[in-house]
Design a protein around this motif. Structure first.
Motif, PDB file in Angstrom:
ATOM      1  N   GLY A  38     -38.650 -47.096 -89.634  1.00 25.74           N
ATOM      2  CA  GLY A  38     -39.397 -46.157 -88.799  1.00 25.74           C
ATOM      3  C   GLY A  38     -39.679 -46.717 -87.426  1.00 25.74           C
ATOM      4  O   GLY A  38     -39.581 -46.016 -86.405  1.00 25.74           O
ATOM      5  N   SER A  41     -36.105 -46.940 -85.402  1.00 22.91           N
ATOM      6  CA  SER A  41     -35.529 -45.636 -85.058  1.00 22.91           C
ATOM      7  C   SER A  41     -36.398 -44.874 -84.068  1.00 22.91           C
ATOM      8  O   SER A  41     -35.888 -44.293 -83.099  1.00 22.91           O
ATOM      9  CB  SER A  41     -35.308 -44.804 -86.328  1.00 22.91           C
ATOM     10  OG  SER A  41     -36.528 -44.567 -86.994  1.00 22.91           O
ATOM     11  N   ASN A  42     -37.721 -44.885 -84.262  1.00 28.03           N
ATOM     12  CA  ASN A  42     -38.577 -44.126 -83.349  1.00 28.03           C
ATOM     13  C   ASN A  42     -38.724 -44.829 -82.006  1.00 28.03           C
ATOM     14  O   ASN A  42     -38.810 -44.178 -80.962  1.00 28.03           O
ATOM     15  CB  ASN A  42     -39.954 -43.886 -83.977  1.00 28.03           C
ATOM     16  CG  ASN A  42     -40.480 -42.500 -83.647  1.00 28.03           C
ATOM     17  OD1 ASN A  42     -39.717 -41.574 -83.427  1.00 28.03           O
ATOM     18  ND2 ASN A  42     -41.792 -42.343 -83.617  1.00 28.03           N
ATOM     19  N   GLY A  63     -41.671 -38.676 -79.877  1.00 22.71           N
ATOM     20  CA  GLY A  63     -42.086 -39.655 -80.875  1.00 22.71           C
ATOM     21  C   GLY A  63     -42.625 -38.999 -82.132  1.00 22.71           C
ATOM     22  O   GLY A  63     -42.302 -39.414 -83.252  1.00 22.71           O
ATOM     23  N   GLY A  66     -39.765 -37.377 -83.967  1.00 19.07           N
ATOM     24  CA  GLY A  66     -38.967 -38.403 -84.648  1.00 19.07           C
ATOM     25  C   GLY A  66     -39.653 -38.910 -85.892  1.00 19.07           C
ATOM     26  O   GLY A  66     -39.011 -39.162 -86.916  1.00 19.07           O
ATOM     27  N   LEU A  67     -40.974 -39.048 -85.818  1.00 19.27           N
ATOM     28  CA  LEU A  67     -41.749 -39.480 -86.983  1.00 19.27           C
ATOM     29  C   LEU A  67     -41.610 -38.474 -88.125  1.00 19.27           C
ATOM     30  O   LEU A  67     -41.298 -38.850 -89.263  1.00 19.27           O
ATOM     31  CB  LEU A  67     -43.215 -39.643 -86.590  1.00 19.27           C
ATOM     32  CG  LEU A  67     -44.206 -40.182 -87.631  1.00 19.27           C
ATOM     33  CD1 LEU A  67     -45.436 -40.768 -86.918  1.00 19.27           C
ATOM     34  CD2 LEU A  67     -44.669 -39.119 -88.615  1.00 19.27           C
ATOM     35  N   ALA A 173     -43.065 -45.535 -87.806  1.00 17.52           N
ATOM     36  CA  ALA A 173     -42.744 -44.655 -86.683  1.00 17.52           C
ATOM     37  C   ALA A 173     -43.967 -44.331 -85.834  1.00 17.52           C
ATOM     38  O   ALA A 173     -43.850 -44.029 -84.644  1.00 17.52           O
ATOM     39  CB  ALA A 173     -42.113 -43.358 -87.201  1.00 17.52           C
TER      40      ALA A 173
END
Length: 243
Positions: A38, A41-42, A63, A66-67, A173
């Protein structure tokens, strides 16, 4: 008497000093790796968008999106994977259960042959197999362990796997988004928080590996930092091209 006491002390010392790491990682490894996933990637997603010179609100929305997307994707994928694996195992257990019911003698001989192959004397192997086969559920458990390498009483829970993956990914994330939610106006506080989080994740993973905590932490930090740097550069390049 003294010899017996000496041997007992030696056995106790061996037991105390002969311990192994949990090679499966238990819950720690998947939880930490989910959080690290997490984070990376975020962070990469947010730095990629920030490289395109967008507004603070856009970065925050990116953000949070994406989370949510990553956490739900991880949960769905983990649930499907574990559920499919569990269904396959249960199907194989049904096959073994039917064989035990239809051909108990053959299954007992098969179990005795397994013990013989591992060095147990034939007579003793047959006696052990006979005694263990008297209880059908115990026999099923032993055959499952010996032939399939599984414990019927410890099958993984798809729901638990999904919830754990969701929570771990979401926690990771959230780390780069949190500074923005607390009022940060630039990308660097988010990057700093994420890099610290990556180092901590790597250091914690060292508990189930043979590496030192600082090596594992620096390796995780370097990989996450490289991903963020590359996506930031790509975001700037694409932003200039689109603009």
């Amino acid at each position: 008497m003294a010899i017996i006491e000496t041997e007992a002390k030696l056995h106790a010392a061996h037991r105390d000093n002969h311990t192994h790491r949990d090679v499966n990682g238990g819950w720690l490894r998947p939880a930490v790796f989910g959080a690290a996933d997490g984070l990376v990637s975020n962070l990469a997603l947010m730095t990629g968008v920030a490289g395109g010179s967008v507004s603070q609100g856009t970065i925050i929305i990116t953000g949070l999106a994406g989370l949510a997307a990553g956490a739900f994707s991880m949960a769905a994928g983990e649930y499907t994977s574990v559920a499919s694996q569990r269904e396959l195992v249960e199907a194989e257990l049904d096959v073994e259960r039917r064989e035990l019911r239809k051909h108990p003698e053959g299954e007992e001989e098969e179990l005795a042959a397994l013990y013989e192959a591992r060095g147990v004397e034939p007579g003793l192997a047959r006696e052990v197999a006979r005694q263990l086969s008297r209880d059908s559920e115990q026999a099923l458990e032993i055959h499952a362990r010996e032939e399939l390498g599984i414990d019927p009483g410890e099958l993984p829970s798809p729901m638990l796997a999904a919830v754990s993956s969701f929570a771990a990914f979401a926690l990771g994330a959230l780390t780069p988004v949190l500074p923005y939610l607390l009022g940060a106006r630039t990308l660097w506080p988010a990057v700093l928080c994420a890099l610290v989080g990556l180092f901590v994740c790597g250091a914690v993973v060292a508990k189930v590996t043979a590496r030192t905590w600082w090596y594992s932490g620096l390796r995780q930090l370097a990989l996450g930092g490289a991903a963020a740097g590359v996506t930031y550069a790509l975001g700037g390049l694409f932003g200039a091209a689109v603009g």
